[in-house]
Design a protein around this motif. Structure first.
Motif, PDB file in Angstrom:
ATOM      1  N   ASN A  11       0.853  -1.183   0.000  1.00  0.00           N
ATOM      2  CA  ASN A  11       0.000   0.000   0.000  1.00  0.00           C
ATOM      3  C   ASN A  11       0.888   1.232   0.000  1.00  0.00           C
ATOM      4  O   ASN A  11       1.747   1.390   0.882  1.00  0.00           O
ATOM      5  N   VAL A  12       0.718   2.082  -1.006  1.00  0.00           N
ATOM      6  CA  VAL A  12       1.542   3.285  -1.113  1.00  0.00           C
ATOM      7  C   VAL A  12       0.663   4.521  -0.997  1.00  0.00           C
ATOM      8  O   VAL A  12      -0.444   4.560  -1.542  1.00  0.00           O
ATOM      9  N   ARG A  13       1.169   5.500  -0.276  1.00  0.00           N
ATOM     10  CA  ARG A  13       0.466   6.785  -0.169  1.00  0.00           C
ATOM     11  C   ARG A  13       1.481   7.901  -0.289  1.00  0.00           C
ATOM     12  O   ARG A  13       2.352   8.069   0.568  1.00  0.00           O
ATOM     13  N   ALA A  14       1.363   8.650  -1.374  1.00  0.00           N
ATOM     14  CA  ALA A  14       2.271   9.769  -1.596  1.00  0.00           C
ATOM     15  C   ALA A  14       1.922  10.927  -0.672  1.00  0.00           C
ATOM     16  O   ALA A  14       0.831  10.982  -0.087  1.00  0.00           O
ATOM     17  N   GLY A  15       2.842  11.862  -0.541  1.00  0.00           N
ATOM     18  CA  GLY A  15       2.617  12.999   0.348  1.00  0.00           C
ATOM     19  C   GLY A  15       1.625  13.995  -0.220  1.00  0.00           C
ATOM     20  O   GLY A  15       1.498  14.165  -1.435  1.00  0.00           O
ATOM     21  N   ASP A  16       0.904  14.669   0.677  1.00  0.00           N
ATOM     22  CA  ASP A  16      -0.042  15.713   0.262  1.00  0.00           C
ATOM     23  C   ASP A  16       0.705  17.008  -0.046  1.00  0.00           C
ATOM     24  O   ASP A  16       1.751  17.294   0.543  1.00  0.00           O
ATOM     25  N   ASP A  39       3.401  29.845  -2.480  1.00  0.00           N
ATOM     26  CA  ASP A  39       2.842  28.553  -2.875  1.00  0.00           C
ATOM     27  C   ASP A  39       3.147  27.485  -1.827  1.00  0.00           C
ATOM     28  O   ASP A  39       4.176  27.542  -1.128  1.00  0.00           O
ATOM     29  N   GLY A  40       2.269  26.492  -1.745  1.00  0.00           N
ATOM     30  CA  GLY A  40       2.549  25.329  -0.907  1.00  0.00           C
ATOM     31  C   GLY A  40       3.519  24.388  -1.605  1.00  0.00           C
ATOM     32  O   GLY A  40       3.607  24.352  -2.835  1.00  0.00           O
ATOM     33  N   GLY A  41       4.277  23.640  -0.826  1.00  0.00           N
ATOM     34  CA  GLY A  41       5.213  22.678  -1.406  1.00  0.00           C
ATOM     35  C   GLY A  41       4.504  21.414  -1.867  1.00  0.00           C
ATOM     36  O   GLY A  41       3.520  20.982  -1.270  1.00  0.00           O
ATOM     37  N   SER A  42       4.992  20.816  -2.946  1.00  0.00           N
ATOM     38  CA  SER A  42       4.402  19.579  -3.453  1.00  0.00           C
ATOM     39  C   SER A  42       4.744  18.407  -2.526  1.00  0.00           C
ATOM     40  O   SER A  42       5.787  18.407  -1.854  1.00  0.00           O
ATOM     41  N   GLY A  43       3.872  17.420  -2.493  1.00  0.00           N
ATOM     42  CA  GLY A  43       4.130  16.232  -1.682  1.00  0.00           C
ATOM     43  C   GLY A  43       5.145  15.321  -2.350  1.00  0.00           C
ATOM     44  O   GLY A  43       5.344  15.353  -3.565  1.00  0.00           O
ATOM     45  N   GLY A  44       5.809  14.508  -1.561  1.00  0.00           N
ATOM     46  CA  GLY A  44       6.787  13.569  -2.090  1.00  0.00           C
ATOM     47  C   GLY A  44       6.120  12.398  -2.798  1.00  0.00           C
ATOM     48  O   GLY A  44       5.037  11.970  -2.422  1.00  0.00           O
ATOM     49  N   SER A  45       6.771  11.888  -3.834  1.00  0.00           N
ATOM     50  CA  SER A  45       6.278  10.718  -4.560  1.00  0.00           C
ATOM     51  C   SER A  45       6.933   9.450  -4.014  1.00  0.00           C
ATOM     52  O   SER A  45       7.924   9.510  -3.282  1.00  0.00           O
TER      53      SER A  45
END
Length: 414
Positions: A11-16, A39-45
């Motif tokens: 189960n994988v869940r990338a960052g928000d 801007d908000g920072g992108s979540g990690g993949s």
């Protein structure tokens, strides 16, 4: 408990993504400073990477969840949030990734091959991004996009030069313990080997080949009998095949009949396996009586006495070298990214419409739909993406329910 696992769920869940900031510049002697929300920072993949130092999927058996870092929120004075860190998940070479419904997603064959298992959510834009001639004081910003989350099926298909196959209790484990440093479990009963064993055979020329001792194959294995696919899965990637035929009086079938059954099972599972280079040898020659095995006149080997072992190793090395020479030049490691999904309209049973597409869903999900300015911006974005034309072409009429992501709207041609 076994230390080798060749099937697992993940189960994988990338960052928000972080939210954009709504801020106005406020300094002495600077009237009407304007918007300055960052801007908000992108979540990690999350990336699956083939690693030759990982030999099994054991790490996912009891701990199947993997999470990447989330991005931080933007701030005033155009301070952007930090990006969440990507998560690298090492998997063995030869790992096949599929969706829960069996769709093949990636095949990580060589060390360095990588696949994006879950994309991080995009960070929301701050209100400074929405400044325009018609919008001088934007009072809205985008929310952060949630990271992707899903379940994956992982399956390991061993990367070996030679797959050592034969009926149960034919002497495969004993042989691999003699020609390599592997120490498999050895006993005098069928199905001693319940999991594959890898052995590295070092040749006189300084070269080496990897031999896989695979669980015993029986008639009907291609249909799942015995250890069935647990054996056959690991044969698929082998450069060459070595079939051991039992010459002892305890054999259930004569040698030629064993060969016929083994080849039939391999062909039923994957017809192309019959085209692989193969070495066929009679095993347990120390127990054989030539009068009782008159139908076998090929090479023989005894792992107990060592008779025929050097000749067998030479034949395996020759088959592997020939297969290696015939292979094309290896390409650099491969990076797999999911194909971007285009705009798609789906009709519901209730007569409404569902709009699919990453860009469209993102435009709605990131916006604050409680803000009238944000709603106006979303309408502009959807029009530029062609949603209005696509809905009209699909037959949408005033008052029809339109769903985009988690939001629903009433369609209006205006």
């Amino acid at each position: 408990m076994s230390g080798f696992v060749d099937q697992a769920q993940l189960n994988v869940r990338a960052g928000d993504g972080g939210a954009g900031c709504v801020s106005m510049r406020r300094e002495a002697h600077v009237p009407k400073g304007g918007p300055d929300g960052g801007d908000g920072g992108s979540g990690g993949s999350i990336w699956l990477v083939a690693d030759r130092n990982v030999s099994s999927l054991l790490a996912f058996r009891d701990h199947p969840h993997r999470r990447a870092g989330s991005g931080t929120h933007g701030q005033g004075k155009k301070k952007h949030g930090h990006r969440g860190e990507d998560l690298i998940v090492p998997v063995p070479e030869g790992t096949v990734v599929s969706s829960p419904d069996g769709v093949l997603l990636a095949d990580l064959v060589r060390a360095g091959d990588r696949w994006q298992a879950a994309a991080g959510g995009r960070g929301g834009k701050g209100n400074a991004r929405f400044l325009s001639n018609s919008r001088r004081v934007p009072t809205f910003a985008e929310q952060g996009e949630p990271g992707e989350e899903r379940w994956l099926e992982l399956e390991l298909k061993l990367m070996a030069d030679v797959a050592l196959g034969g009926f149960p209790n034919v002497g495969k484990s004993t042989l691999i313990s003699v020609i390599s440093a592997a120490k498999p479990k050895i006993a005098d009963y069928p199905f001693t080997t319940l999991e594959p064993n890898l052995g590295v055979v070092r040749l006189d020329e300084g070269d080496e080949i990897v031999v896989a001792d695979i669980p015993g194959l029986i008639e009907g294995a291609s249909e799942g009998r015995g250890l069935g696919h647990q054996f056959l899965r690991h044969v698929e990637r082998a450069r060459a095949l070595a079939l051991l035929l039992d010459l002892s009086p305890l054999a259930t079938h004569p040698p030629r009949e064993q060969e016929r059954i083994l080849l039939a099972e391999l062909g039923s599972y994957r017809p192309e396996l019959l085209d692989r280079p193969r070495v066929v040898v009679g095993s347990r020659a120390d127990l054989s009586d030539h009068d009782e095995a008159p139908d076998w006149d090929g090479p023989t080997v005894s792992a107990v006495t060592g008779a025929g072992v050097p000749q067998l190793v030479g034949a395996l090395a020759g088959a592997v070298r020939g297969a290696r020479d015939a292979e094309p030049e290896p390409e650099p490691f491969v990076i797999h990214r999911p194909e971007p999904e285009g705009l798609r309209i789906e009709r519901t049973d209730a007569g409404g419409f569902v709009v699919h597409g990453r860009a469209v869903e993102r435009a709605v999900a990131l916006s604050d739909l409680t803000n009238l300015e944000a709603i106006s911006y979303v309408q502009e974005r959807l029009q530029k993406l062609g949603v209005d034309k696509a809905l009209a072409k699909a037959g949408a009429k005033d008052g029809d329910l339109v769903e985009i992501g988690r939001f629903a709207f009433e369609y209006s041609a205006d």
